[in-house]
Design a protein around this motif. Structure first.
Motif, PDB file in Angstrom:
ATOM      1  N   CYS A 292       0.861  -1.190   0.000  1.00 52.48           N
ATOM      2  CA  CYS A 292       0.000   0.000   0.000  1.00 52.48           C
ATOM      3  C   CYS A 292       0.893   1.233   0.000  1.00 52.48           C
ATOM      4  O   CYS A 292       1.987   1.220   0.565  1.00 52.48           O
ATOM      5  CB  CYS A 292      -0.924   0.007   1.222  1.00 52.48           C
TER       6      CYS A 292
ATOM      7  N   LEU B 114      -0.105   4.062   1.377  1.00 50.26           N
ATOM      8  CA  LEU B 114      -0.434   4.851   2.565  1.00 50.26           C
ATOM      9  C   LEU B 114      -0.103   4.049   3.827  1.00 50.26           C
ATOM     10  O   LEU B 114       0.183   2.844   3.753  1.00 50.26           O
ATOM     11  CB  LEU B 114      -1.916   5.249   2.560  1.00 50.26           C
ATOM     12  N   ARG B 115      -0.186   4.699   4.971  1.00 42.65           N
ATOM     13  CA  ARG B 115       0.075   4.034   6.259  1.00 42.65           C
ATOM     14  C   ARG B 115      -0.906   4.573   7.303  1.00 42.65           C
ATOM     15  O   ARG B 115      -0.518   5.267   8.251  1.00 42.65           O
ATOM     16  CB  ARG B 115       1.523   4.282   6.719  1.00 42.65           C
ATOM     17  N   CYS B 116      -2.178   4.267   7.135  1.00 43.48           N
ATOM     18  CA  CYS B 116      -3.184   4.727   8.097  1.00 43.48           C
ATOM     19  C   CYS B 116      -2.929   4.049   9.447  1.00 43.48           C
ATOM     20  O   CYS B 116      -2.800   2.822   9.491  1.00 43.48           O
ATOM     21  CB  CYS B 116      -4.582   4.381   7.594  1.00 43.48           C
TER      22      CYS B 116
ATOM     23  N   TRP C 136      -4.800   3.294  11.876  1.00 46.87           N
ATOM     24  CA  TRP C 136      -5.841   2.356  12.299  1.00 46.87           C
ATOM     25  C   TRP C 136      -6.093   1.271  11.263  1.00 46.87           C
ATOM     26  O   TRP C 136      -7.097   0.548  11.328  1.00 46.87           O
ATOM     27  CB  TRP C 136      -7.133   3.097  12.599  1.00 46.87           C
ATOM     28  N   CYS C 137      -5.194   1.127  10.322  1.00 53.72           N
ATOM     29  CA  CYS C 137      -5.356   0.116   9.265  1.00 53.72           C
ATOM     30  C   CYS C 137      -5.587  -1.268   9.882  1.00 53.72           C
ATOM     31  O   CYS C 137      -4.839  -1.694  10.755  1.00 53.72           O
ATOM     32  CB  CYS C 137      -4.095   0.081   8.406  1.00 53.72           C
TER      33      CYS C 137
ATOM     34  N   THR D  93      -5.583  -4.036   8.112  1.00 52.69           N
ATOM     35  CA  THR D  93      -4.925  -5.074   7.304  1.00 52.69           C
ATOM     36  C   THR D  93      -3.421  -4.781   7.215  1.00 52.69           C
ATOM     37  O   THR D  93      -2.824  -4.896   6.144  1.00 52.69           O
ATOM     38  CB  THR D  93      -5.549  -5.153   5.891  1.00 52.69           C
TER      39      THR D  93
ATOM     40  N   LEU E 231       0.509  -4.888   4.192  1.00 52.31           N
ATOM     41  CA  LEU E 231       1.115  -3.654   3.689  1.00 52.31           C
ATOM     42  C   LEU E 231       2.420  -3.889   2.938  1.00 52.31           C
ATOM     43  O   LEU E 231       2.956  -2.980   2.293  1.00 52.31           O
ATOM     44  CB  LEU E 231       1.344  -2.663   4.836  1.00 52.31           C
TER      45      LEU E 231
ATOM     46  N   GLY F 240      -4.391  -4.038   1.731  1.00 49.46           N
ATOM     47  CA  GLY F 240      -3.442  -3.314   0.880  1.00 49.46           C
ATOM     48  C   GLY F 240      -4.136  -2.377  -0.111  1.00 49.46           C
ATOM     49  O   GLY F 240      -5.266  -1.996   0.093  1.00 49.46           O
TER      50      GLY F 240
ATOM     51  N   ASN G   4      -7.988   3.213  -2.188  1.00 46.54           N
ATOM     52  CA  ASN G   4      -7.911   4.469  -1.439  1.00 46.54           C
ATOM     53  C   ASN G   4      -8.007   5.690  -2.365  1.00 46.54           C
ATOM     54  O   ASN G   4      -7.996   6.828  -1.901  1.00 46.54           O
ATOM     55  CB  ASN G   4      -6.648   4.516  -0.574  1.00 46.54           C
TER      56      ASN G   4
ATOM     57  N   LYS H   3      -8.598   8.640   2.357  1.00 45.72           N
ATOM     58  CA  LYS H   3      -8.115   8.520   3.730  1.00 45.72           C
ATOM     59  C   LYS H   3      -7.590   9.853   4.274  1.00 45.72           C
ATOM     60  O   LYS H   3      -6.913  10.604   3.577  1.00 45.72           O
ATOM     61  CB  LYS H   3      -6.983   7.485   3.806  1.00 45.72           C
TER      62      LYS H   3
HETATM   63  S1  SF4 Z   1      -6.353   1.433   5.619  1.00 46.31           S
HETATM   64 FE1  SF4 Z   1      -6.167   0.983   3.419  1.00 46.31          FE
HETATM   65  S2  SF4 Z   1      -5.116   2.800   2.576  1.00 46.31           S
HETATM   66 FE2  SF4 Z   1      -4.777   2.837   4.787  1.00 46.31          FE
HETATM   67  S3  SF4 Z   1      -2.802   1.756   5.087  1.00 46.31           S
HETATM   68 FE3  SF4 Z   1      -4.446   0.217   5.323  1.00 46.31          FE
HETATM   69  S4  SF4 Z   1      -4.658  -0.688   3.290  1.00 46.31           S
HETATM   70 FE4  SF4 Z   1      -3.528   1.245   3.018  1.00 46.31          FE
END
Ligand code: SF4
Length: 211
Positions: A35, A37-39, A41-42, A44, A48, A79, A105, A124
């Motif tokens: 991915c 991004l690095r949210c 609260w992700c 999954t 990543l 991801g 995203n 996001k």
């Molecule tokens: S929530 Fe989605 S966009 Fe954000 S880090 Fe996780 S997989 Fe990536």
């Protein structure tokens, strides 16, 4: 079948769609690895990076296997699926009779995934960082889903309501409580009551305790 390029896949499994318009619908999920991004609260994070390199034919065979040869919708998720070359996979899945959904995203132009039958764009914002969805991605969306993780994210969500940003007028709009936290559920309920064009999307798979 041509396997001229490989895709990084984290997992392929058969479950139900837990979010948004198709909530409760049985689907096969192809979770891509990686991915951009690095949210924080992700949910999954395990997807990543890394993943297993699979050819399109291998992915198709695994989909058939986990769905027990039934034709059900296939959801490409992660991801972030759009950072890989997935156009050929979508085409092969269509030829095999599958309806293709994608969850993104929205940071990548839709060239690789325009052919999908259902496009979910989930822009996001987190920790004060505002990611900028690609305008083409927003315009291709059948559904926009925004995670509310703070009072500040409410204004962020509102900006996606048509006709702003030229999002399609028919787009389905959802807010989703971050990590199903009770205070965020309440925020989502208050949000849709004040903005009736929107709906709340819970995470049904977490309520039902399935993948
Ligand atoms: S929530 Fe989605 S966009 Fe954000 S880090 Fe996780 S997989 Fe990536």
């Amino acid at each position: 079948m041509s396997d001229e390029h490989q895709l990084a896949v984290n997992e392929i499994f058969y479950s139900i769609q837990g979010e948004g318009y198709w909530i409760g619908t049985p689907m096969v999920f192809v979770r891509f690895a990686g991915c951009n991004l690095r949210c924080p609260w992700c949910d999954t994070k395990y997807a990543l990076s890394g993943g297993t390199q699979m050819g399109v034919g291998e992915i198709l065979e695994e989909i058939r296997k986990v769905a027990r040869r039934q034709i059900v919708p296939v959801c490409l998720t992660g991801g972030e699926p759009t950072i890989q070359k997935i156009h050929t996979l979508i085409s092969v899945l269509h030829t095999a009779g599958y309806r293709v959904h994608i969850e993104s995203n929205g940071t990548v132009a839709p060239d690789e995934y325009m052919a999908a039958d259902w496009i979910t764009i989930s822009p996001k914002t987190y920790s004060g960082i505002l990611t900028h969805p690609h305008t083409g991605a927003l315009r291709s969306a059948n559904e926009i889903k925004v995670v509310l993780d703070s009072d500040a994210s409410v204004a962020w969500a509102k900006q996606f309501e048509p006709p702003a940003l030229r999002t399609p007028t028919h787009v389905c709009l959802y807010v989703q409580p971050e990590s199903m936290r009770p205070e965020m559920m309440d925020l989502c309920v208050q949000f849709v009551k004040a903005n009736p064009r929107w709906r709340v999307s819970p995470q049904l798979h977490k309520i039902l305790n399935v993948r």
